[in-house]
Motif scaffolding. Sequence first.
Motif, PDB file in Angstrom:
ATOM      1  N   ILE A 633       0.837  -1.206   0.000  1.00 19.53           N
ATOM      2  CA  ILE A 633       0.000   0.000   0.000  1.00 19.53           C
ATOM      3  C   ILE A 633       0.866   1.248   0.000  1.00 19.53           C
ATOM      4  O   ILE A 633       0.596   2.224  -0.719  1.00 19.53           O
ATOM      5  N   GLU A 634       1.928   1.237   0.786  1.00 19.83           N
ATOM      6  CA  GLU A 634       2.834   2.382   0.840  1.00 19.83           C
ATOM      7  C   GLU A 634       3.516   2.594  -0.507  1.00 19.83           C
ATOM      8  O   GLU A 634       3.692   3.728  -0.978  1.00 19.83           O
ATOM      9  N   LYS A 637       1.109   4.231  -2.935  1.00 17.66           N
ATOM     10  CA  LYS A 637       0.958   5.656  -2.634  1.00 17.66           C
ATOM     11  C   LYS A 637       2.124   6.459  -3.181  1.00 17.66           C
ATOM     12  O   LYS A 637       1.947   7.539  -3.758  1.00 17.66           O
ATOM     13  N   ASN A 638       3.344   5.934  -3.003  1.00 21.94           N
ATOM     14  CA  ASN A 638       4.535   6.637  -3.475  1.00 21.94           C
ATOM     15  C   ASN A 638       4.560   6.746  -5.002  1.00 21.94           C
ATOM     16  O   ASN A 638       5.182   7.649  -5.558  1.00 21.94           O
ATOM     17  N   ASN A 640       1.853   7.214  -6.722  1.00 21.80           N
ATOM     18  CA  ASN A 640       0.658   7.992  -7.062  1.00 21.80           C
ATOM     19  C   ASN A 640      -0.397   7.150  -7.765  1.00 21.80           C
ATOM     20  O   ASN A 640      -1.052   7.590  -8.721  1.00 21.80           O
ATOM     21  N   ASN A 642      -3.946   4.836  -7.562  1.00 15.73           N
ATOM     22  CA  ASN A 642      -5.133   4.512  -6.781  1.00 15.73           C
ATOM     23  C   ASN A 642      -5.029   3.065  -6.301  1.00 15.73           C
ATOM     24  O   ASN A 642      -4.621   2.187  -7.060  1.00 15.73           O
ATOM     25  N   GLY A 661      -4.602   2.853   5.146  1.00 13.94           N
ATOM     26  CA  GLY A 661      -4.676   3.931   4.155  1.00 13.94           C
ATOM     27  C   GLY A 661      -5.305   3.525   2.840  1.00 13.94           C
ATOM     28  O   GLY A 661      -5.244   4.284   1.864  1.00 13.94           O
ATOM     29  N   CYS A 662      -5.921   2.336   2.787  1.00 19.65           N
ATOM     30  CA  CYS A 662      -6.597   1.885   1.563  1.00 19.65           C
ATOM     31  C   CYS A 662      -8.098   1.987   1.795  1.00 19.65           C
ATOM     32  O   CYS A 662      -8.666   1.221   2.590  1.00 19.65           O
TER      33      CYS A 662
END
Length: 690
Positions: A633-634, A637-638, A640, A642, A661-662
């Motif tokens: 997940i991290e 995010k890094n 960019n 979805n 964070g998902c």
Amino acid sequence: MNMMHVGWDSGLVMASVFIAFLASFSALDTVARVADSRGLHAALWLVGGGAAMGIGIWSMHFIGMMAMHFDTLMRYSVSETIFSIAAAVLGSIIALWAVFRHNQFTLPNLLLGSLMLGSSVVAMHYIGMAAMRVSQPIVWHRLPVIFSIVIAYSASAVALWLAFRLRNNETGVLYRRFLAAIVMGIAIAGMHYTGMYAAHFHTTMQVIPGGLGSQRLTIWVFVFTLAILGSNLFGAMIESQRRVSRLADELKLTNEELRQMALHDPLTNLANRTLFEEKLNDYIARAKQNTSTFSLLYMDLDGFKMVNDAYGHDIGDKLLVEVAKRLTQVITASDTLARVGGDEFVLLSNANSEENASNLAAKLVEIIEPEFHVEGFELRVSLSVGIAMFPLHGGEAREMLFNADSAMYHTKNSGRNGFSLYQPSMSPIGRSQVQLKNELWRAIHNDELRLFYQPKLNVTSGEVIGYEALVRWQHPERGLKTPDKFLPIAEQTGMILLLGEWVLNEACRQLALWHKEGATHLSISVNLSAQQFEQKSLIYLVTRTLAEYQLPADKLILEITETTAMRYPQESITILQELKAVGVQVAIDDFGTGYSSLLYLQNMPATELKIDRAFINSIGHKDTDPRLLSMIIELAKNMNLNIVAEGVESEEQQTYLVNLGCDIHQGFYFSRPVPPSEISVSATQYLAQA
């Protein structure tokens, strides 16, 4: 100095202007044929166009001269009259050549052509006037002479420009050519009568005997005019007939090409399934009439899927072409070889006994055994063949195909690389595979496929942001079948491309309906198989479908598995960049199971990452390290991207994912895939099921 009063015959004046118009129109029409011709034909039409223009201008000039009324009949010098004709014709031909020599309009070409044509018209006019056999020289007024010369060059430039612009036979050009001929005719007549106005004659002038009289010259002008118009009309008729003949030949060739495309496989150029079925019915009808027999051989390549997986579909396609070439070496001209699936071939042969058919099958198997050399790779495949005889193994087309296919599967299940004659006791497993394949083919064409939709939910806002389209098969006898029951067969036979195109079209059609209902925020996700993702027409299919349903490109999400994306990373990046340029979003599905190179992954222009359900299922298990899911997940995010968690089935999984964070989830906890009739897009909030 007293000058003679000269009268004019208004009828001849009008006739001269009309001749100028005819000459202009004839020249424009003839010159247009230069653009449609090549080589000798173009040269002939160029000379014809120049002659038409030159003789037409000369005829108009002398009719205009004869329109002048003198006290006595005028006579004309033969040599100077001929010289004036030559000046007009040669100048016109050279002028047209200067403009049309490269079939490209340039200012230097126009200036050169205008200079040649204008000079020839001026020479023709004043040489023609000099041909008048009179005792006193003509007195010329300088200003009208200069004005006539200016008109000659200007009219020449306009005429050549119009001739070039109207050389093509596009819609409405005949009407524009008619108007242009009027402009050219008036300009040519204007130059002539301006020059005639500049001429003044002494009152004591007498006509010198000899030469051509006005009456004889009138006959010559009439003959020349008829000759030029008649020859152009005759030439136009011949050219029209030639053009009709050429168009008929082109139409025949086009029809043959369309038939070739419709009835032949574009890759191998062999007959396709449609043509094969036509031929099979013809074979059966002929065999019934003659009480004869023939054989049907169903062939499948062993190991072809491994070649596709290892080297890609481009190499696989080239291998199929080479296989088709080898098979063609064994058959006779009266046989019909067709490609009816991904790596499936069928052969209709006049082999009229089981022994002859078996010998033919053995030759086919043998010729495929040696290795193939494709793009520097050494590839090996083998051939499994099933044989059905008419009428012993089937009296109708469908029965023969089914039994030959069953015999082929029996060969595969018995060790491959060989052949089998059909027997009623053939393996029921093989028969069920054949039956499923045939039924799936009919399902695609008989509207038996269905799309179910599973929502993707933003759990933070409680809003459905889109749906994933999932295909189902509504079997008329065995009910609803899930993809795992038929997609492997579709991929094996090549039907996956046709099936995938249907899914894309149907999903976009449904999304367009939802958008019309006001839910313009919704997106649709469509899964692509590896074969679909790598097919050359993918971008065309996507853009055509979006345009058909007038959908924003960013509302379509194409899902490919991580394994598909990483099989050929560089090629995948290129395809994804093309999709991104169109505006379509791409999701990497089943992420976390493909052992991807992060270096390649970070260069892929994807927009969405779907975490594999295996990671979701591990949530809450004591023997599972949760740090891996957190790292994925991290990472997303890094980059960019979805993040979508699929396979969410409990409140515990939902809460855990939100804490990481998902917040975009998909799974049975919210909804199973359902038909569109059970979806109400007017509801923006989606309540989780307990």
